[in-house]
Enzyme design. Structure first.
Site, PDB file in Angstrom:
ATOM      1  N   ASP A  27       0.815  -1.223   0.000  1.00 17.79           N
ATOM      2  CA  ASP A  27       0.000   0.000   0.000  1.00 17.79           C
ATOM      3  C   ASP A  27       0.846   1.269   0.000  1.00 17.79           C
ATOM      4  O   ASP A  27       0.302   2.374   0.038  1.00 17.79           O
ATOM      5  CB  ASP A  27      -0.918   0.003   1.230  1.00 17.79           C
ATOM      6  CG  ASP A  27      -0.144  -0.146   2.537  1.00 17.79           C
ATOM      7  OD1 ASP A  27       0.521  -1.181   2.716  1.00 17.79           O
ATOM      8  OD2 ASP A  27      -0.210   0.771   3.384  1.00 17.79           O
ATOM      9  N   HIS A  28       2.166   1.133  -0.081  1.00 15.85           N
ATOM     10  CA  HIS A  28       3.069   2.278   0.038  1.00 15.85           C
ATOM     11  C   HIS A  28       2.933   3.283  -1.098  1.00 15.85           C
ATOM     12  O   HIS A  28       3.366   4.425  -0.977  1.00 15.85           O
ATOM     13  CB  HIS A  28       4.517   1.792   0.077  1.00 15.85           C
ATOM     14  CG  HIS A  28       4.804   0.803   1.169  1.00 15.85           C
ATOM     15  ND1 HIS A  28       4.282  -0.473   1.165  1.00 15.85           N
ATOM     16  CD2 HIS A  28       5.569   0.895   2.279  1.00 15.85           C
ATOM     17  CE1 HIS A  28       4.711  -1.128   2.237  1.00 15.85           C
ATOM     18  NE2 HIS A  28       5.478  -0.319   2.926  1.00 15.85           N
ATOM     19  N   TYR A 147      -0.249   1.741  15.872  1.00 18.65           N
ATOM     20  CA  TYR A 147       1.091   2.094  16.329  1.00 18.65           C
ATOM     21  C   TYR A 147       1.035   3.237  17.342  1.00 18.65           C
ATOM     22  O   TYR A 147       0.176   4.115  17.237  1.00 18.65           O
ATOM     23  CB  TYR A 147       1.956   2.575  15.156  1.00 18.65           C
ATOM     24  CG  TYR A 147       2.029   1.619  13.999  1.00 18.65           C
ATOM     25  CD1 TYR A 147       2.894   0.536  14.028  1.00 18.65           C
ATOM     26  CD2 TYR A 147       1.239   1.806  12.876  1.00 18.65           C
ATOM     27  CE1 TYR A 147       2.962  -0.347  12.958  1.00 18.65           C
ATOM     28  CE2 TYR A 147       1.304   0.930  11.806  1.00 18.65           C
ATOM     29  CZ  TYR A 147       2.163  -0.147  11.851  1.00 18.65           C
ATOM     30  OH  TYR A 147       2.217  -1.020  10.806  1.00 18.65           O
ATOM     31  N   LYS A 178      -1.462  -5.668  13.885  1.00 19.42           N
ATOM     32  CA  LYS A 178      -0.098  -5.443  13.382  1.00 19.42           C
ATOM     33  C   LYS A 178       0.457  -4.218  14.090  1.00 19.42           C
ATOM     34  O   LYS A 178      -0.187  -3.162  14.134  1.00 19.42           O
ATOM     35  CB  LYS A 178      -0.129  -5.196  11.872  1.00 19.42           C
ATOM     36  CG  LYS A 178       1.200  -4.741  11.276  1.00 19.42           C
ATOM     37  CD  LYS A 178       1.016  -4.243   9.852  1.00 19.42           C
ATOM     38  CE  LYS A 178       2.263  -3.531   9.342  1.00 19.42           C
ATOM     39  NZ  LYS A 178       2.024  -2.831   8.067  1.00 19.42           N
ATOM     40  N   GLY A 203       7.676  -4.882   9.353  1.00 19.62           N
ATOM     41  CA  GLY A 203       8.931  -4.772   8.665  1.00 19.62           C
ATOM     42  C   GLY A 203      10.280  -4.799   9.310  1.00 19.62           C
ATOM     43  O   GLY A 203      11.134  -5.529   8.895  1.00 19.62           O
ATOM     44  N   GLY A 204      10.489  -4.029  10.329  1.00 24.86           N
ATOM     45  CA  GLY A 204      11.778  -4.026  11.004  1.00 24.86           C
ATOM     46  C   GLY A 204      12.862  -3.245  10.310  1.00 24.86           C
ATOM     47  O   GLY A 204      14.044  -3.410  10.621  1.00 24.86           O
TER      48      GLY A 204
END
Length: 268
Positions: A27-28, A147, A178, A203-204
Site C-alpha cells: 500500500d506504500h 502504532y 499489526k 517490517g523491522g
C-alpha cells in the site's frame, strides 16, 4: 458448532493452517509514491505469491489490477486507510474505502491504520470502531495496523505503549493486530502475554537488524507472524526474500527449488 464466514476467511489468511501469518503490504504507493513500474506490478505480486506469502495488502484500486488466478494462492487484504508523505500531518489517517467495497473485490480481510498519540487519534479510533462493526456484520476479518505514533509519543518501541495499543485493537473488535516490535526485543513477550489477539509485527526496517534476525526475534518473542513490505519489494529477489521469511514464520525448511509459478495470462 458450524463455522461462520469470518472463521472461514480467517482460515484462508494462514496458508499452511498453522495460525501464523506472513503478509506483504503493497500500500506504500499511496503514502510514498510508486514502488514498482506499472508493468512490473503483476510480476512483483507473482513473485510474492510464489514465494509463499499468506496474503498481500493493497488499496482497492490496485486490487483490480491483480490477475484473479493469483488470488487462488494468496489471500487478498484490502487496506481502507490512507495518508501521504506530503500532508501537514503525516500521522493523520482517513478512510478511503469501506467493507462492502472490499467484499465486492473478493477480499478475504480488510485492514485499518490507527496512530495512537497523533493529533487525530479520536477520529481514527471512531473509524476503527465503525469498520469493526461493519466487519462483524459482513463476517470479514479485520486487521488493525496500530502504532504508538505522534507528538505525544516519545519512544514508539516502549513495551508498555505497544501493549496498550494492542489492547485497544482487541477492545474495539479487531481480529489480527499489526504493530511494531518492542525494544529490547525480548520484552515483546510481555506484549504478547497481555494480548488476546494474534500479534504480527511490521517490517523491522529501522531496527538495525537483518531481515532474518528481525524475523527470528519476532517469532521467538511469541509473535504470530510478520508484515514485511518495503524490505521485500526493494529486495534484489522478492520471491527469495518471501520464501525465506515464509520458512521462518511457518517453521519449514527452505525449499531447494522455487515454488511453482502460477500461470499469468494477461498480467497488467
Amino acid at each position: 458448532m458450524p463455522l461462520s464466514g469470518k472463521d472461514l476467511r480467517l482460515a484462508r489468511l494462514s496458508r499452511p493452517g498453522d495460525g501464523r501469518f506472513l503478509f506483504v503490504p503493497l500500500d506504500h504507493s499511496v503514502s510514498d509514491g510508486p514502488i514498482v513500474s506499472a508493468e512490473g506490478f503483476g510480476t512483483l505480486v507473482q513473485d510474492i505469491v510464489a514465494g509463499g506469502a499468506d496474503g498481500i495488502v493493497v488499496h482497492k484500486g490496485r486490487a483490480r489490477l491483480i490477475p484473479p488466478e493469483l488470488l487462488a494462492h494468496s489471500a487478498l487484504v484490502v487496506h481502507l486507510s490512507a495518508s501521504t508523505a506530503h500532508a501537514p500531518d503525516v500521522d493523520a489517517k482517513v478512510l478511503v474505502g469501506d467493507v462492502e467495497e472490499a467484499l465486492r473485490l473478493g477480499a478475504d480481510a480488510v485492514s485499518v491504520h490507527v496512530n495512537i498519540g497523533s493529533d487525530t487519534e479520536a477520529a481514527q479510533l471512531a473509524d476503527l470502531g465503525a469498520v469493526a462493526s461493519a466487519c462483524e456484520r459482513w463476517g470479514i476479518p479485520l486487521m488493525a495496523m496500530i502504532y504508538p505514533r505522534g507528538p505525544r509519543v516519545d519512544d514508539p518501541t516502549r513495551p508498555e505503549l505497544i501493549a496498550h495499543v494492542v489492547n485497544i485493537a482487541a477492545d474495539l473488535g479487531v481480529d489480527i493486530v499489526k504493530t511494531v516490535l518492542a525494544a529490547p526485543t525480548e520484552r515483546m513477550a510481555e506484549v504478547i502475554a497481555g494480548s488476546p489477539l494474534p500479534v504480527i509485527v511490521a517490517g523491522g526496517g529501522g531496527s538495525g537488524q537483518s531481515l532474518h534476525e528481525f524475523a527470528h526475534a519476532a517469532l521467538s518473542a511469541g509473535c504470530r507472524g510478520l508484515a514485511v513490505g518495503r524490505r521485500v519489494f526493494t529486495s534484489p529477489s522478492p520471491q527469495q526474500a518471501v520464501r525465506e521469511l515464509a520458512a521462518i514464520v511457518h517453521g519449514r525448511e527452505l525449499l531447494t527449488e522455487p515454488a511453482p509459478q502460477p500461470e499469468m495470462a494477461g498480467v497488467l
